[in-house]
Design a protein around this motif. Structure first.
Motif, short mmCIF file in Angstrom:
data_model
loop_
_atom_site.label_atom_id
_atom_site.label_comp_id
_atom_site.label_asym_id
_atom_site.label_seq_id
_atom_site.Cartn_x
_atom_site.Cartn_y
_atom_site.Cartn_z
N ASN A 193 48.49 56.50 11.22
CA ASN A 193 48.01 57.73 11.87
C ASN A 193 46.59 58.07 11.43
O ASN A 193 45.76 58.50 12.25
CB ASN A 193 48.96 58.90 11.58
N GLN A 194 46.29 57.87 10.15
CA GLN A 194 44.94 58.11 9.66
C GLN A 194 43.94 57.17 10.33
O GLN A 194 42.83 57.56 10.69
CB GLN A 194 44.89 57.92 8.14
N ASP A 195 44.36 55.93 10.49
CA ASP A 195 43.52 54.91 11.15
C ASP A 195 43.21 55.33 12.59
O ASP A 195 42.05 55.34 13.02
CB ASP A 195 44.27 53.58 11.12
N GLU A 196 44.25 55.70 13.32
CA GLU A 196 44.06 56.06 14.73
C GLU A 196 43.25 57.35 14.88
O GLU A 196 42.46 57.48 15.82
CB GLU A 196 45.42 56.18 15.42
N GLN A 197 43.45 58.27 13.97
CA GLN A 197 42.70 59.53 14.01
C GLN A 197 41.20 59.27 13.83
O GLN A 197 40.37 59.83 14.56
CB GLN A 197 43.21 60.46 12.91
N LEU A 198 40.86 58.41 12.89
CA LEU A 198 39.44 58.09 12.66
C LEU A 198 38.86 57.34 13.85
O LEU A 198 37.73 57.61 14.27
CB LEU A 198 39.29 57.26 11.38
N ARG A 199 39.64 56.42 14.42
CA ARG A 199 39.17 55.67 15.59
C ARG A 199 38.86 56.63 16.75
O ARG A 199 37.82 56.52 17.40
CB ARG A 199 40.21 54.64 16.02
N ASP A 200 39.76 57.57 17.00
CA ASP A 200 39.55 58.55 18.07
C ASP A 200 38.29 59.37 17.83
O ASP A 200 37.53 59.67 18.75
CB ASP A 200 40.77 59.48 18.20
N GLU A 201 38.08 59.72 16.57
CA GLU A 201 36.90 60.50 16.20
C GLU A 201 35.62 59.70 16.47
O GLU A 201 34.64 60.23 17.01
CB GLU A 201 37.00 60.84 14.71
N LEU A 202 35.63 58.41 16.13
CA LEU A 202 34.45 57.56 16.35
C LEU A 202 34.20 57.35 17.85
O LEU A 202 33.05 57.29 18.28
CB LEU A 202 34.63 56.22 15.64
N ILE A 203 35.28 57.25 18.63
CA ILE A 203 35.13 57.13 20.09
C ILE A 203 34.47 58.39 20.64
O ILE A 203 33.53 58.32 21.44
CB ILE A 203 36.49 56.88 20.78
N SER A 215 32.84 54.45 7.24
CA SER A 215 34.05 55.24 6.97
C SER A 215 35.30 54.50 7.43
O SER A 215 36.36 54.56 6.79
CB SER A 215 33.96 56.62 7.63
N MET A 216 35.18 53.77 8.54
CA MET A 216 36.32 53.00 9.04
C MET A 216 36.59 51.82 8.11
O MET A 216 37.75 51.51 7.79
CB MET A 216 36.05 52.51 10.46
N GLU A 217 35.54 51.15 7.65
CA GLU A 217 35.71 50.03 6.73
C GLU A 217 36.42 50.49 5.45
O GLU A 217 37.35 49.83 4.97
CB GLU A 217 34.35 49.41 6.39
N ALA A 218 35.99 51.62 4.91
CA ALA A 218 36.60 52.15 3.69
C ALA A 218 38.08 52.47 3.91
O ALA A 218 38.93 52.15 3.06
CB ALA A 218 35.85 53.40 3.23
N LEU A 219 38.40 53.09 5.05
CA LEU A 219 39.80 53.42 5.35
C LEU A 219 40.64 52.16 5.52
O LEU A 219 41.75 52.07 4.99
CB LEU A 219 39.87 54.28 6.62
N HIS A 220 40.11 51.18 6.24
CA HIS A 220 40.84 49.92 6.44
C HIS A 220 41.12 49.23 5.11
O HIS A 220 42.23 48.73 4.89
CB HIS A 220 40.05 48.98 7.35
N ASN A 221 40.13 49.21 4.23
CA ASN A 221 40.33 48.56 2.93
C ASN A 221 41.35 49.32 2.07
O ASN A 221 42.21 48.70 1.42
CB ASN A 221 38.99 48.45 2.18
N ARG A 222 41.27 50.63 2.10
CA ARG A 222 42.22 51.45 1.32
C ARG A 222 43.65 51.26 1.85
O ARG A 222 44.59 51.07 1.08
CB ARG A 222 41.83 52.92 1.39
#
Length: 199
Positions: free
Chosen positions: A15-25, A37-44
Motif C-alpha cells: 500500500n505504501q508503494d502504490e500510494q507513492l506511485r500515485d503521488e508521483l503520477i 523517494s521511490m528507490e528508497a521505499l523499494h529498497n526498504r
C-alpha cells in the motif's frame, strides 16, 4: 511468527508503494527516471520482505493468503535495486510454481524483469519502456511468435493485445515520455552498473 501479522505487514508495504506511485503520477514525475523517494521505499520494502522470507520462505497463498502473496510479488518486482534479493526470490518462486503453490504468470513477470535489468532478451514480453518514438513498447525480446507461444502457455493474451492495453493505461494516467530520452537511458545504464546488474 504470527502469519496474520505477516500478511498485514506485507499488504501495508504494498500500500505504501502504490500510494507513492500515485503521488508521483499526480506530480508528473513517474517517467523522468527512478525517483529517489521511490528507490528508497523499494529498497526498504525489499529488506523487510527479505527478513520475512528468511523466516517463512516464499510468501505463497497457503502461507499468507492471496492478497499478501500478490503484495509480496509486487514488492519483489519493484526491488530493482536489489539484484541478489530478486534472483533469490525468482529461485524460490520457481520452486513454488513447480509445486503448484504459485502462479506461473508471476514467475514470467519476475523472469522478464531480471532479464531486462541484465540486458538480456525477455521471454514473455511483460516489461515495457518508452521507445524512440515516445510510445510505450515491449523491452527487447527474442521473437514475437515464440513470445506469444510462451504467453499462451501460461494464459496470457498476445503481446500485441498487451501493448494496446498498456498504452491505454498510461494514457489514462496521463503519463508522458521522458523529456530527454537519451539522458534517461544513460542514467539508467549508470544506475544498472552501480547496483550490479551489468558491468
Amino acid at each position: 511468527m504470527n502469519t496474520d501479522n505477516i500478511a498485514d505487514k506485507i499488504i501495508d508495504l504494498k500500500n505504501q508503494d502504490e500510494q507513492l506511485r500515485d503521488e508521483l503520477i499526480r506530480k508528473g514525475k513517474l517517467s523522468d527516471g527512478y525517483d529517489p523517494s521511490m528507490e528508497a521505499l523499494h529498497n526498504r520494502n525489499a529488506e523487510i520482505l527479505n527478513d520475512i522470507i528468511d523466516v517463512i520462505g516464499y510468501p505463497t497463498i497457503d502461507k499468507v493468503g492471496k492478497a499478501a502473496s500478490e503484495a509480496a510479488w509486487l514488492i519483489i518486482q519493484h526491488a530493482i535495486g536489489q539484484p541478489g534479493f530478486m534472483k533469490k526470490c525468482r529461485h524460490l518462486l520457481e520452486n513454488a510454481v513447480s509445486e503448484n503453490k504459485a502462479d506461473p504468470v508471476s514467475l514470467a513477470y519476475l523472469t522478464d524483469r531480471i532479464a531486462v535489468l541484465e540486458g538480456a532478451p525477455q521471454l514473455f514480453g511483460t516489461q515495457f519502456d518508452w521507445d524512440e518514438n515516445g510510445a510505450l513498447s515491449p523491452n527487447h525480446f527474442d521473437d514475437v511468435t515464440r513470445v506469444n507461444e510462451r504467453r499462451k502457455r501460461i494464459g496470457l493474451n498476445t503481446l500485441e493485445e498487451q501493448t494496446a492495453l498498456i498504452r491505454q493505461r498510461v494514457a489514462s494516467e496521463n503519463q508522458t515520455p521522458p523529456a530527454d530520452a537519451d539522458k534517461r537511458k544513460h542514467d539508467m545504464n549508470q544506475w544498472r552498473k552501480k547496483t550490479g546488474w551489468i558491468k
